[in-house]
Design a protein around this motif. Structure first.
Motif, mmCIF file in Angstrom:
data_model
loop_
_atom_site.group_PDB
_atom_site.id
_atom_site.type_symbol
_atom_site.label_atom_id
_atom_site.label_comp_id
_atom_site.label_asym_id
_atom_site.label_seq_id
_atom_site.Cartn_x
_atom_site.Cartn_y
_atom_site.Cartn_z
ATOM 1 N N ILE A 25 103.207 9.046 16.177
ATOM 2 C CA ILE A 25 104.154 8.950 15.056
ATOM 3 C C ILE A 25 105.115 10.136 15.005
ATOM 4 O O ILE A 25 106.219 10.021 14.469
ATOM 5 N N ALA A 26 104.713 11.289 15.543
ATOM 6 C CA ALA A 26 105.645 12.416 15.675
ATOM 7 C C ALA A 26 106.083 12.467 17.128
ATOM 8 O O ALA A 26 105.637 13.300 17.906
ATOM 9 N N ASN A 27 106.965 11.542 17.490
ATOM 10 C CA ASN A 27 107.384 11.366 18.877
ATOM 11 C C ASN A 27 108.405 12.426 19.260
ATOM 12 O O ASN A 27 109.452 12.568 18.611
ATOM 13 N N ALA A 28 108.132 13.184 20.324
ATOM 14 C CA ALA A 28 108.988 14.308 20.702
ATOM 15 C C ALA A 28 110.403 13.849 21.053
ATOM 16 O O ALA A 28 111.392 14.474 20.635
ATOM 17 N N ALA A 29 110.528 12.780 21.813
ATOM 18 C CA ALA A 29 111.859 12.298 22.206
ATOM 19 C C ALA A 29 112.650 11.820 20.994
ATOM 20 O O ALA A 29 113.863 12.047 20.900
ATOM 21 N N THR A 30 111.971 11.159 20.049
ATOM 22 C CA THR A 30 112.636 10.685 18.842
ATOM 23 C C THR A 30 113.060 11.846 17.955
ATOM 24 O O THR A 30 114.151 11.836 17.380
ATOM 25 N N ILE A 31 112.203 12.868 17.850
ATOM 26 C CA ILE A 31 112.557 14.067 17.090
ATOM 27 C C ILE A 31 113.792 14.727 17.693
ATOM 28 O O ILE A 31 114.724 15.120 16.972
ATOM 29 N N PHE A 32 113.810 14.862 19.008
ATOM 30 C CA PHE A 32 114.948 15.483 19.688
ATOM 31 C C PHE A 32 116.229 14.697 19.428
ATOM 32 O O PHE A 32 117.283 15.276 19.132
ATOM 33 N N PHE A 33 116.153 13.387 19.529
ATOM 34 C CA PHE A 33 117.340 12.553 19.318
ATOM 35 C C PHE A 33 117.856 12.691 17.887
ATOM 36 O O PHE A 33 119.055 12.874 17.662
ATOM 37 N N PHE A 34 116.946 12.591 16.903
ATOM 38 C CA PHE A 34 117.348 12.712 15.507
ATOM 39 C C PHE A 34 117.939 14.090 15.220
ATOM 40 O O PHE A 34 118.915 14.224 14.485
ATOM 41 N N ARG A 35 117.350 15.118 15.793
ATOM 42 C CA ARG A 35 117.847 16.476 15.575
ATOM 43 C C ARG A 35 119.262 16.619 16.108
ATOM 44 O O ARG A 35 120.136 17.202 15.453
ATOM 45 N N GLN A 36 119.525 16.082 17.297
ATOM 46 C CA GLN A 36 120.866 16.145 17.861
ATOM 47 C C GLN A 36 121.860 15.352 17.014
ATOM 48 O O GLN A 36 123.008 15.759 16.826
ATOM 49 N N TYR A 37 121.410 14.225 16.509
ATOM 50 C CA TYR A 37 122.277 13.407 15.656
ATOM 51 C C TYR A 37 122.604 14.136 14.356
ATOM 52 O O TYR A 37 123.760 14.167 13.911
ATOM 53 N N LEU A 38 121.600 14.757 13.747
ATOM 54 C CA LEU A 38 121.800 15.443 12.469
ATOM 55 C C LEU A 38 122.689 16.673 12.617
ATOM 56 O O LEU A 38 123.353 17.075 11.656
ATOM 57 N N ARG A 39 122.700 17.273 13.794
ATOM 58 C CA ARG A 39 123.563 18.433 14.019
ATOM 59 C C ARG A 39 125.043 18.053 13.976
ATOM 60 O O ARG A 39 125.901 18.925 13.794
ATOM 61 N N SER A 40 125.348 16.784 14.155
ATOM 62 C CA SER A 40 126.738 16.329 14.086
ATOM 63 C C SER A 40 127.178 16.050 12.651
ATOM 64 O O SER A 40 128.346 15.765 12.402
ATOM 65 N N ILE A 41 126.246 16.100 11.695
ATOM 66 C CA ILE A 41 126.566 15.865 10.290
ATOM 67 C C ILE A 41 126.924 17.193 9.632
ATOM 68 O O ILE A 41 126.152 18.155 9.716
ATOM 69 N N PRO A 42 128.065 17.302 8.961
ATOM 70 C CA PRO A 42 128.452 18.571 8.322
ATOM 71 C C PRO A 42 127.421 19.040 7.295
ATOM 72 O O PRO A 42 126.968 18.244 6.462
ATOM 73 N N LYS A 43 127.066 20.300 7.349
ATOM 74 C CA LYS A 43 126.096 20.843 6.388
ATOM 75 C C LYS A 43 126.666 20.910 4.977
ATOM 76 O O LYS A 43 125.926 21.112 4.022
ATOM 77 N N GLU A 44 127.998 20.751 4.852
ATOM 78 C CA GLU A 44 128.608 20.748 3.524
ATOM 79 C C GLU A 44 128.080 19.600 2.667
ATOM 80 O O GLU A 44 128.065 19.689 1.434
ATOM 81 N N ILE A 45 127.630 18.516 3.329
ATOM 82 C CA ILE A 45 127.061 17.388 2.588
ATOM 83 C C ILE A 45 125.794 17.835 1.869
ATOM 84 O O ILE A 45 125.572 17.498 0.695
ATOM 85 N N ILE A 46 124.951 18.589 2.570
ATOM 86 C CA ILE A 46 123.720 19.085 1.964
ATOM 87 C C ILE A 46 124.040 20.077 0.855
ATOM 88 O O ILE A 46 123.446 20.028 -0.236
ATOM 89 N N GLN A 47 125.006 20.970 1.104
ATOM 90 C CA GLN A 47 125.380 21.966 0.104
ATOM 91 C C GLN A 47 125.935 21.309 -1.153
ATOM 92 O O GLN A 47 125.637 21.736 -2.274
ATOM 93 N N SER A 48 126.726 20.259 -0.968
ATOM 94 C CA SER A 48 127.293 19.577 -2.135
ATOM 95 C C SER A 48 126.198 18.917 -2.965
ATOM 96 O O SER A 48 126.278 18.894 -4.199
ATOM 97 N N GLY A 49 125.166 18.398 -2.301
ATOM 98 C CA GLY A 49 124.051 17.820 -3.030
ATOM 99 C C GLY A 49 123.306 18.861 -3.841
ATOM 100 O O GLY A 49 122.896 18.601 -4.986
ATOM 101 N N ARG A 50 123.126 20.025 -3.275
ATOM 102 C CA ARG A 50 122.457 21.101 -4.001
ATOM 103 C C ARG A 50 123.285 21.573 -5.189
ATOM 104 O O ARG A 50 122.749 21.877 -6.254
ATOM 105 N N VAL A 51 124.600 21.644 -4.990
ATOM 106 C CA VAL A 51 125.480 22.052 -6.088
ATOM 107 C C VAL A 51 125.392 21.062 -7.243
ATOM 108 O O VAL A 51 125.436 21.448 -8.424
#
Length: 282
Positions: free
Chosen positions: A154-180
């Motif tokens: 269930i904690a698949n290394a290849a899937t984790i790597f893929f998701f991590r690479q995908y999430l790095r393309s998402i601007p962190k400003e989205i997370i910051q705006s949610g916190r604000v």
């Protein structure tokens, strides 16, 4: 110069199209052979193997009739595989996405070391882990259970790597705006991040679904009860030293392709986006 460039682009497109047509034909030949053989009696497979010859004198729907009306456990194996695949894919996507989100969105001590461990796990062939993993499952009294198949992956290394690479393309400003706006970390993930991750979820659902559906080695090691057999194990049991049921084997193998085909059709809208978006930012 413009005409020369246009002609060069046209030739390049023609070459690429031809290459894809050739690749398509090469890929489809085995599927065509299996589909064709499913209409032939088992003796034809024994004598001539998989072949592309059309012989209407021996072709019939008898194998399909036997599949749906005969006395066998095929559909028990089929639904076991279906249930196991659905549960395993859902849990793998859920857990792996959470882990990848932690790597992509937060900075913490040991982050790079842990991510390197994930990469190292990807490089280790699963066959090397079989004996120690089986020993662990045996010590936990989980042999002959679906938990023994689901939990190690269930904690698949290849899937984790893929998701991590995908999430790095998402601007962190989205997370910051949610916190604000006062949202907690779970609300940010489920309301802001997960909707953006739909293409990546679709891509990983297809790949993990294929792996789970076709998985033979590990389930074969841990499952001993015939009523719990998955489809690959069940089809394997049709070939024995005492007799072979090729009629059910060939039509069952053909029928087993359908769920994966449906899975791909259902998620094809997002599949290409999911496979390419992670390359936007390294």
């Amino acid at each position: 110069m413009g005409k020369s460039q246009t002609r060069s682009d046209f030739i390049s497109r023609i070459v690429i199209i031809c290459l894809f047509i050739i690749l398509f034909v090469i890929i489809m030949i085995p599927f065509y052979a299996v589909a064709l053989s499913s209409f032939k009696p088992g003796e034809s497979l024994v004598r001539y193997g998989l072949n592309l010859s059309l012989d209407f004198n021996i072709m019939s729907f008898d194998n399909f009739i036997y599949l749906f009306t005969g006395e066998h456990d095929y559909f028990v194996w089929f639904w076991n595989s279906m249930t196991l695949t659905i549960v395993q894919v859902i849990l793998t996507l859920f857990v792996s996405a959470f882990v990848a989100y932690g790597f992509a969105a937060y900075d913490f001590k040991g982050k790079n070391f842990l991510f390197i461990c994930v990469l190292l796990i990807m490089m280790v062939p699963f066959e090397i882990l079989l004996v120690p993993l089986y020993s662990l499952i045996n010590d936990l009294k989980m042999v002959n259970s679906y938990s023994a198949i689901i939990l190690p992956g269930i904690a698949n290394a290849a899937t984790i790597f893929f998701f991590r690479q995908y999430l790095r393309s998402i601007p962190k400003e989205i997370i910051q705006s949610g916190r604000v706006d006062g949202a907690n970390e779970y609300a940010i993930y489920f309301r802001l991040i997960m909707p953006i991750m739909k293409p990546s979820f679709a891509a990983m659902a297809i790949l993990n679904g294929m792996n789970s559906w076709n998985n033979l080695l590990w389930p074969f090691m841990v499952l001993g009860d015939q009523s719990k057999f998955t489809l690959p194990i069940g089809l394997k049991t049709l070939l024995t030293p005492y007799g072979n049921n090729y009629d059910l084997l060939i039509v069952g193998s053909f029928f087993s392709i359908i769920p994966i085909f449906i899975l791909f059709i259902a998620f094809q809208k997002y599949f290409i986006d999911g496979m390419t978006a992670g390359a936007v930012k390294g």
